[in-house]
Design a protein around this motif. Structure first.
Motif, PDB file in Angstrom:
ATOM      1  N   ILE A  37     -24.036  44.474  41.889  1.00 41.30           N
ATOM      2  CA  ILE A  37     -23.065  43.400  42.108  1.00 41.30           C
ATOM      3  C   ILE A  37     -21.687  44.011  41.886  1.00 41.30           C
ATOM      4  CG2 ILE A  37     -22.201  41.155  41.332  1.00 41.30           C
ATOM      5  CD1 ILE A  37     -24.935  40.859  42.516  1.00 41.30           C
ATOM      6  N   THR A  38     -20.848  43.975  42.928  1.00 40.84           N
ATOM      7  CA  THR A  38     -19.533  44.605  42.836  1.00 40.84           C
ATOM      8  C   THR A  38     -18.446  43.659  43.351  1.00 40.84           C
ATOM      9  OG1 THR A  38     -19.501  45.562  45.066  1.00 40.84           O
ATOM     10  CG2 THR A  38     -20.637  46.837  43.339  1.00 40.84           C
ATOM     11  N   ALA A  39     -17.209  44.107  43.230  1.00 39.05           N
ATOM     12  CA  ALA A  39     -16.066  43.324  43.694  1.00 39.05           C
ATOM     13  C   ALA A  39     -16.079  43.139  45.209  1.00 39.05           C
ATOM     14  CB  ALA A  39     -14.760  43.990  43.245  1.00 39.05           C
ATOM     15  N   ASP A  40     -16.863  43.917  45.926  1.00 37.99           N
ATOM     16  CA  ASP A  40     -16.955  43.778  47.381  1.00 37.99           C
ATOM     17  C   ASP A  40     -17.899  42.659  47.804  1.00 37.99           C
ATOM     18  OD1 ASP A  40     -15.223  45.938  47.762  1.00 37.99           O
ATOM     19  OD2 ASP A  40     -16.875  47.383  47.736  1.00 37.99           O
ATOM     20  N   ASP A  41     -18.632  42.094  46.854  1.00 34.06           N
ATOM     21  CA  ASP A  41     -19.655  41.107  47.194  1.00 34.06           C
ATOM     22  C   ASP A  41     -19.132  39.679  47.223  1.00 34.06           C
ATOM     23  OD1 ASP A  41     -22.063  42.624  47.602  1.00 34.06           O
ATOM     24  OD2 ASP A  41     -21.994  43.117  45.471  1.00 34.06           O
ATOM     25  N   ARG A  42     -19.705  38.912  48.146  1.00 30.77           N
ATOM     26  CA  ARG A  42     -19.539  37.452  48.201  1.00 30.77           C
ATOM     27  C   ARG A  42     -20.930  36.887  47.947  1.00 30.77           C
ATOM     28  NH1 ARG A  42     -16.311  33.385  48.627  1.00 30.77           N
ATOM     29  NH2 ARG A  42     -16.629  31.649  50.064  1.00 30.77           N
ATOM     30  N   ALA A  79     -27.710  28.277  32.994  1.00 31.39           N
ATOM     31  CA  ALA A  79     -28.100  29.449  33.796  1.00 31.39           C
ATOM     32  C   ALA A  79     -27.050  29.730  34.858  1.00 31.39           C
ATOM     33  CB  ALA A  79     -29.476  29.238  34.423  1.00 31.39           C
ATOM     34  N   ALA A  80     -26.611  28.679  35.548  1.00 34.46           N
ATOM     35  CA  ALA A  80     -25.589  28.861  36.589  1.00 34.46           C
ATOM     36  C   ALA A  80     -24.295  29.395  35.990  1.00 34.46           C
ATOM     37  CB  ALA A  80     -25.340  27.542  37.320  1.00 34.46           C
ATOM     38  N   LEU A  81     -23.889  28.875  34.831  1.00 27.55           N
ATOM     39  CA  LEU A  81     -22.669  29.372  34.189  1.00 27.55           C
ATOM     40  C   LEU A  81     -22.807  30.843  33.802  1.00 27.55           C
ATOM     41  CD1 LEU A  81     -21.730  26.314  31.957  1.00 27.55           C
ATOM     42  CD2 LEU A  81     -20.446  27.175  33.940  1.00 27.55           C
ATOM     43  N   GLY A  82     -23.985  31.243  33.320  1.00 26.57           N
ATOM     44  CA  GLY A  82     -24.219  32.647  32.994  1.00 26.57           C
ATOM     45  C   GLY A  82     -24.126  33.534  34.219  1.00 26.57           C
ATOM     46  N   LEU A  83     -24.691  33.076  35.333  1.00 31.95           N
ATOM     47  CA  LEU A  83     -24.622  33.864  36.575  1.00 31.95           C
ATOM     48  C   LEU A  83     -23.198  33.905  37.112  1.00 31.95           C
ATOM     49  CD1 LEU A  83     -27.956  32.646  38.204  1.00 31.95           C
ATOM     50  CD2 LEU A  83     -27.503  34.914  37.232  1.00 31.95           C
ATOM     51  N   LEU A  84     -22.475  32.810  36.986  1.00 32.51           N
ATOM     52  CA  LEU A  84     -21.060  32.808  37.387  1.00 32.51           C
ATOM     53  C   LEU A  84     -20.248  33.777  36.525  1.00 32.51           C
ATOM     54  CD1 LEU A  84     -20.617  28.984  37.975  1.00 32.51           C
ATOM     55  CD2 LEU A  84     -20.231  30.761  39.705  1.00 32.51           C
ATOM     56  N   GLU A  85     -20.579  33.855  35.247  1.00 36.42           N
ATOM     57  CA  GLU A  85     -19.895  34.790  34.351  1.00 36.42           C
ATOM     58  C   GLU A  85     -20.170  36.235  34.766  1.00 36.42           C
ATOM     59  OE1 GLU A  85     -19.953  36.170  29.693  1.00 36.42           O
ATOM     60  OE2 GLU A  85     -20.404  34.070  30.131  1.00 36.42           O
ATOM     61  N   ILE A  86     -21.411  36.523  35.133  1.00 37.16           N
ATOM     62  CA  ILE A  86     -21.753  37.872  35.606  1.00 37.16           C
ATOM     63  C   ILE A  86     -20.987  38.200  36.876  1.00 37.16           C
ATOM     64  CG2 ILE A  86     -23.641  39.178  36.706  1.00 37.16           C
ATOM     65  CD1 ILE A  86     -25.457  38.160  34.446  1.00 37.16           C
ATOM     66  N   ALA A  87     -20.927  37.247  37.815  1.00 37.43           N
ATOM     67  CA  ALA A  87     -20.169  37.464  39.058  1.00 37.43           C
ATOM     68  C   ALA A  87     -18.709  37.742  38.741  1.00 37.43           C
ATOM     69  CB  ALA A  87     -20.309  36.251  39.976  1.00 37.43           C
ATOM     70  N   ASP A  88     -18.136  36.972  37.811  1.00 33.51           N
ATOM     71  CA  ASP A  88     -16.739  37.144  37.428  1.00 33.51           C
ATOM     72  C   ASP A  88     -16.499  38.515  36.799  1.00 33.51           C
ATOM     73  OD1 ASP A  88     -14.039  35.984  37.036  1.00 33.51           O
ATOM     74  OD2 ASP A  88     -14.547  36.209  34.912  1.00 33.51           O
ATOM     75  N   GLN A  89     -17.394  38.930  35.909  1.00 36.02           N
ATOM     76  CA  GLN A  89     -17.252  40.247  35.282  1.00 36.02           C
ATOM     77  C   GLN A  89     -17.309  41.370  36.315  1.00 36.02           C
ATOM     78  OE1 GLN A  89     -19.720  41.026  31.775  1.00 36.02           O
ATOM     79  NE2 GLN A  89     -19.896  38.802  31.483  1.00 36.02           N
ATOM     80  N   ALA A  90     -18.116  41.167  37.380  1.00 38.18           N
ATOM     81  CA  ALA A  90     -18.242  42.181  38.430  1.00 38.18           C
ATOM     82  C   ALA A  90     -17.072  42.130  39.408  1.00 38.18           C
ATOM     83  CB  ALA A  90     -19.552  41.986  39.188  1.00 38.18           C
ATOM     84  N   GLY A  91     -16.280  41.066  39.362  1.00 38.58           N
ATOM     85  CA  GLY A  91     -15.180  40.902  40.303  1.00 38.58           C
ATOM     86  C   GLY A  91     -15.624  40.357  41.643  1.00 38.58           C
TER      87      GLY A  91
END
Length: 195
Positions: A114-119, A132-144
């Protein structure tokens, strides 16, 4: 989604006013035909959102995510709840409290996938309190990475997760929204609105 509503009505078991058991087709035994229909519906709803990857959480989010990924022609990445000897470097992690199990888990994804290039499209089986959704959103945010939305198979509309996510501006697409599990019966949002 009519096919899903029928499956919940026929095979789902209401265990309490907060717990719906759907392990005969979604999160223990899996109905592949239903998963295909679910994947097609998520693909239809997010077809114009330039999704590059689907992000989910083990284990019950994997089946609907894989079917959506197959139909959309994109990879699926799942956050692990347990430590792995092979997943040790470059981890992106978040804490998640499970409503059903009443436990707190650290979920992790390799920063390689999961990188900053991903949508991303985040998919999960249930939305109750939204942890669970908030945790996954946090991971997406950390990855950019950017997030197009959250796809949910079954939302418990009487719990705060959906409202919480939507109030934060997150697009939530739920295939079935249950407004009540009172009296041993699942009442879907459309039914509740017509009463």
């Amino acid at each position: 989604m009519k096919q899903l509503h029928e499956k919940i009505s026929i095979e789902g078991r209401v265990l309490s006013e907060e717990v719906l058991k759907v392990d005969s087709f979604l999160n223990h035994q899996i109905d592949p035909g239903l998963m295909q229909a679910i994947g097609e519906e998520f693909s239809r709803r997010f077809k114009n959102d330039r999704i590059t990857k689907i992000l989910t959480i083990e284990s019950s989010g994997i089946a609907p995510s894989v079917m959506a990924g197959l139909i959309m022609g994109i990879p699926v990445v799942f956050a692990r709840k347990r430590a792995s000897l092979t997943l040790t470097e470059g981890l992106i992690s978040a804490e998640v409290k499970s409503f059903t199990k009443q436990t707190v888990n650290t979920i992790s994804v390799s920063g390689e996938y999961i990188t900053a290039d991903d949508r991303l499209l985040i998919i999960d089986d249930f939305l109750a309190n939204g942890q669970a959704a908030l945790g996954l959103l946090e991971i997406a945010d950390q990855a950019g990475a950017s997030v197009a939305g959250v796809g949910i198979v079954i939302e418990k509309g009487f719990q705060q997760g959906g409202r919480l996510l939507r109030s934060q501006g997150v697009r939530v697409e739920s295939l079935a929204i249950i407004d009540s599990l009172a009296d041993g019966k699942a009442v879907f949002r459309e039914e509740a609105e017509t009463r």
